[in-house]
Design a protein around this motif. Structure first.
Motif, mmCIF file in Angstrom:
data_model
loop_
_atom_site.group_PDB
_atom_site.id
_atom_site.type_symbol
_atom_site.label_atom_id
_atom_site.label_comp_id
_atom_site.label_asym_id
_atom_site.label_seq_id
_atom_site.Cartn_x
_atom_site.Cartn_y
_atom_site.Cartn_z
ATOM 1 N N ALA A 1 0.828 -1.209 0.000
ATOM 2 C CA ALA A 1 0.000 0.000 0.000
ATOM 3 C C ALA A 1 0.864 1.261 0.000
ATOM 4 O O ALA A 1 0.568 2.232 -0.716
ATOM 5 N N TYR A 2 1.928 1.270 0.794
ATOM 6 C CA TYR A 2 2.800 2.441 0.838
ATOM 7 C C TYR A 2 3.527 2.641 -0.495
ATOM 8 O O TYR A 2 3.736 3.779 -0.932
ATOM 9 N N ALA A 3 3.901 1.551 -1.160
ATOM 10 C CA ALA A 3 4.563 1.684 -2.461
ATOM 11 C C ALA A 3 3.627 2.325 -3.477
ATOM 12 O O ALA A 3 4.032 3.207 -4.252
ATOM 13 N N ASP A 4 2.368 1.905 -3.481
ATOM 14 C CA ASP A 4 1.394 2.505 -4.387
ATOM 15 C C ASP A 4 1.132 3.969 -4.034
ATOM 16 O O ASP A 4 1.003 4.824 -4.909
ATOM 17 N N ARG A 5 1.038 4.249 -2.736
ATOM 18 C CA ARG A 5 0.816 5.634 -2.306
ATOM 19 C C ARG A 5 1.924 6.542 -2.811
ATOM 20 O O ARG A 5 1.686 7.621 -3.373
ATOM 21 N N ASP A 6 3.171 6.112 -2.625
ATOM 22 C CA ASP A 6 4.306 6.942 -3.014
ATOM 23 C C ASP A 6 4.352 7.162 -4.520
ATOM 24 O O ASP A 6 4.804 8.210 -4.988
ATOM 25 N N ALA A 7 3.871 6.190 -5.295
ATOM 26 C CA ALA A 7 3.967 6.300 -6.747
ATOM 27 C C ALA A 7 2.824 7.084 -7.369
ATOM 28 O O ALA A 7 3.039 7.836 -8.324
ATOM 29 N N TYR A 8 1.609 6.934 -6.833
ATOM 30 C CA TYR A 8 0.448 7.390 -7.589
ATOM 31 C C TYR A 8 -0.406 8.474 -6.925
ATOM 32 O O TYR A 8 -1.221 9.092 -7.599
ATOM 33 N N LEU A 9 -0.263 8.700 -5.635
ATOM 34 C CA LEU A 9 -1.162 9.631 -4.957
ATOM 35 C C LEU A 9 -0.620 11.049 -4.999
ATOM 36 O O LEU A 9 0.568 11.270 -4.755
ATOM 37 N N GLY A 10 -1.496 11.999 -5.272
ATOM 38 C CA GLY A 10 -1.136 13.404 -5.315
ATOM 39 C C GLY A 10 -2.399 14.239 -5.399
ATOM 40 O O GLY A 10 -3.514 13.754 -5.212
ATOM 41 N N ASP A 11 -2.239 15.502 -5.701
ATOM 42 C CA ASP A 11 -3.362 16.433 -5.795
ATOM 43 C C ASP A 11 -4.140 16.142 -7.081
ATOM 44 O O ASP A 11 -3.617 16.318 -8.184
ATOM 45 N N PRO A 12 -5.417 15.729 -6.978
ATOM 46 C CA PRO A 12 -6.166 15.350 -8.184
ATOM 47 C C PRO A 12 -6.483 16.524 -9.105
ATOM 48 O O PRO A 12 -6.888 16.313 -10.248
ATOM 49 N N ASP A 13 -6.312 17.752 -8.606
ATOM 50 C CA ASP A 13 -6.505 18.917 -9.462
ATOM 51 C C ASP A 13 -5.309 19.155 -10.379
ATOM 52 O O ASP A 13 -5.381 19.991 -11.287
ATOM 53 N N HIS A 14 -4.214 18.424 -10.135
ATOM 54 C CA HIS A 14 -2.991 18.646 -10.908
ATOM 55 C C HIS A 14 -2.467 17.394 -11.594
ATOM 56 O O HIS A 14 -1.721 17.511 -12.577
ATOM 57 N N VAL A 15 -2.784 16.225 -11.067
ATOM 58 C CA VAL A 15 -2.274 14.987 -11.658
ATOM 59 C C VAL A 15 -3.394 13.956 -11.740
ATOM 60 O O VAL A 15 -4.376 14.020 -11.003
ATOM 61 N N GLN A 16 -3.219 13.017 -12.623
ATOM 62 C CA GLN A 16 -4.171 11.913 -12.756
ATOM 63 C C GLN A 16 -3.914 10.911 -11.627
ATOM 64 O O GLN A 16 -2.824 10.346 -11.521
ATOM 65 N N VAL A 17 -4.904 10.708 -10.759
ATOM 66 C CA VAL A 17 -4.766 9.805 -9.619
ATOM 67 C C VAL A 17 -5.704 8.616 -9.833
ATOM 68 O O VAL A 17 -6.927 8.783 -9.835
ATOM 69 N N PRO A 18 -5.179 7.411 -10.004
ATOM 70 C CA PRO A 18 -6.014 6.252 -10.357
ATOM 71 C C PRO A 18 -6.683 5.599 -9.152
ATOM 72 O O PRO A 18 -6.452 4.413 -8.852
ATOM 73 N N VAL A 19 -7.537 6.344 -8.460
ATOM 74 C CA VAL A 19 -8.171 5.817 -7.252
ATOM 75 C C VAL A 19 -8.951 4.545 -7.553
ATOM 76 O O VAL A 19 -8.837 3.536 -6.855
#
Length: 588
Positions: free
Chosen positions: A325-343
């Motif tokens: 879970a932490y590996a995925d968080r570090d790679a993909y999570l960010g501000d959805p107004d600025h980046v594509q976040v694959p929730v």
């Protein structure tokens, strides 16, 4: 060498996914009407503020605002008007969950190399924290105002009364707060904070010293009378800009327009199920909601109840799931107004099943890497530095509304900069300082107006009948995700009370090496965990959590025994958690 008898026992205690009971661990509980309200917070004076507001007829949102303001006075190194936070709220009247994003934002002038020095090299986290460059536009007051506008009952000004009294009449330095000001903070604090917190010879003011903050009281009175615009425009906004842009270390490029433009945002909650319970948390820019669900869902195929809380195999599985879970968080999570976040991709059943299949009860993964969820652009993780200046609170009112808030200025005393008697955050160091690797821009790179990713994980859990089972959150940087997941595993799988689940020691594993919390049951499991292939060290962890749960038709509060937190009914006295001797020591 692996312990074969231990591994045989572990394998025997696990059931195939098809045989794992789907029924919830607790009987269904009908919604309770007119049950007295309850609050839980990290400091008894803040808890008392929330209870006062509930007794005055305030809502859960009102109480949460009053607690946040009181914590700003008595926990100035952790949260306050100079910071930000997230709110997860159960709207009882409409039986829905809403979330509000009050995360700080970068100035418009910020760019991916915001934390690079004159030599063109990236700063270390320690170099980036002090001074103006680390300060984001504060979001806490906008969060409070939006929550009050949507769900408040009492006048806005009434919510400030307890905090104004504390700032005006003074509050006593507690043992835990003394531990914070006694730690080395070279170069972080200068000017007014030194006079406020230390004696003339530079030693911390002793426990019991009464601290008064007339500047903070005056600021609160102004905002109470005029609303949040008194903070986001005019003299206060100008003083913030002058402070951060004129900082002698790492000056910023913030403008009054940056501050005036800030708005808290209502975001869609991130919800999923675990063993029949519905779990709702904060979505991006928080990584907490997604990561907590991933940890639990990846464990769902294992019979954690049969393993039990004292089985090292259960904690090995928890550690392995956390790593993914932490590996995925570090790679993909960010501000959805600025980046594509694959929730959706990160929580898709087939993706979770594939990640869970990497977990074995008989050994540890050789390597840890982010997966490839649907909808995800190619990215490489760049993990940010630690955070410790955070607090958590929960409030429930008689109508059954529930407010769970995690609030922060990031590091202890944030950037070290102050204005109007408040500390300003260093939230921008939650961005990835190095913005790219292998040609890909990190999801959590710095950009103008962008909000940094957070580990904060305010969470509300619902019974299968839709009633609230528990609201929980934590403080302690990246450990927050693991703390919340651990406690929910304790409540749901092991039938523990929220109080006992919060107090239980943690195995924290954001990467290949895990940390067993010193002087808890986790430390005792180290040899068995090593036999399962775990790379593990023993260390104290800066943990601090709060919760309110529904048990037998009544709200029951919980506060971390590691902290000075208490829970309190609006009609009763504070409940101080029992402090086990083994963990009764100072924490972050």
């Amino acid at each position: 060498m692996l312990n074969k008898p231990l591994l045989a026992l572990a394998a025997a205690s696990l059931l195939p996914a098809s045989l794992v009971p789907a029924a919830p661990a607790f009987a269904r509980q009908a919604a309770v009407k007119a049950e007295p309200g309850m609050v839980s917070a990290a400091d008894p004076r803040a808890t008392a503020a929330g209870a006062e507001i509930l007794r005055a007829g305030g809502s859960a949102a009102d109480a949460a605002v009053a607690i946040m303001l009181a914590l700003a006075v008595v926990e100035p190194g952790h949260s306050g008007m100079g910071g930000g936070g997230f709110l997860v709220f159960h709207d009882a009247a409409h039986n829905r969950t809403i979330t509000i994003d009050g995360r700080e934002a970068a100035p418009k002038a910020a760019d991916p190399h915001w934390f690079y020095g004159p030599d063109g090299q990236p700063m270390t986290h320690a170099e980036a924290v002090p001074g103006g460059r680390s300060v984001g536009v504060p979001g806490a007051l906008r969060l409070m105002a939006l929550a009050h506008a949507k769900y408040g009952k009492l006048p806005w000004a009434r919510l400030f009364d307890p905090a104004i009294r504390l700032a005006t009449d003074g509050w006593a330095i507690s043992p835990r707060f003394y531990n914070f000001i006694a730690r080395p903070m070279p170069g972080l604090l200068n000017g007014w904070p030194i006079q406020y917190l230390y004696t003339a010879d530079g030693t911390p003011k002793p426990v019991g010293t009464i601290l008064k903050n007339p500047e903070q009281a005056a600021l609160m009175k102004q905002i109470a009378a005029k609303g949040p615009e008194a903070f986001y425009s005019g003299a206060v906004a100008k003083s913030i800009v002058e402070t951060v842009d004129g900082a002698p270390h790492n000056p910023s490029k913030m403008t009054e327009a940056d501050i005036a433009a800030y708005r808290a945002k209502e975001r869609p909650p991130v919800c999923g199920t675990y063993r029949g319970y519905r779990i709702c948390g904060m979505g991006p820019p928080s990584g907490g909601g997604v990561a907590v669900l991933q940890i639990l869902k990846q464990l769902e195929r294992f019979d954690m109840a049969a393993l039990g809380k004292d089985n090292p195999v259960a904690w090995h599985l928890f550690a392995e799931s956390s790593r993914l879970a932490y590996a995925d968080r570090d790679a993909y999570l960010g501000d959805p107004d600025h980046v594509q976040v694959p929730v959706a991709g990160l929580l898709a059943p087939d993706y979770i099943a594939g990640r869970s299949a990497l977990i074995s009860e008989t050994g540890s993964m050789a390597t840890i890497a982010a997966g490839k969820p649907a909808g995800a652009p190619p990215r490489v993780a760049v993990t940010p530095g630690p955070e410790h200046g955070t607090t958590d609170l929960v409030a429930v009112d008689r109508a059954g509304n529930v407010a769970e808030v995690t609030n922060t200025i990031e590091s202890v005393f944030g950037s070290g900069l102050t204005t109007n008697g408040i500390f300003l955050n260093n939230q921008l160091t939650d961005f990835d300082i190095v913005p790219d690797r292998n040609g890909y821009l990190a999801a959590n790179s710095v950009a103008g107006g962008k909000r940094p990713r957070s580990s904060m994980s305010p969470t509300i859990v619902y019974n299968p009948d839709g009633s609230v089972r528990i609201a929980i959150g934590a403080a302690g940087g990246s450990t927050i995700i693991a703390q919340v997941a651990k406690a929910l595993m304790g409540v749901i799988d092991w039938h523990m009370s929220a109080q006992d689940a919060i107090g239980m020691g943690l195995i924290f594993s954001p990467g290949q090496t895990a940390v067993a919390e010193k002087a808890t049951q986790a430390e005792l499991m180290v040899p068995a965990l090593q036999a399962l292939g775990e790379k593990i060290v023993v260390a104290p962890l800066g943990l601090k959590a709060n919760a309110i749960e529904m048990v037998g038709g009544h709200w029951v509060g919980a506060a971390d025994p590691r902290s000075e937190g208490v829970s309190q009914s609006e009609t009763g006295a504070p409940v101080v958690p029992r402090k086990a001797a083994a963990i009764d020591r100072p924490f972050d």
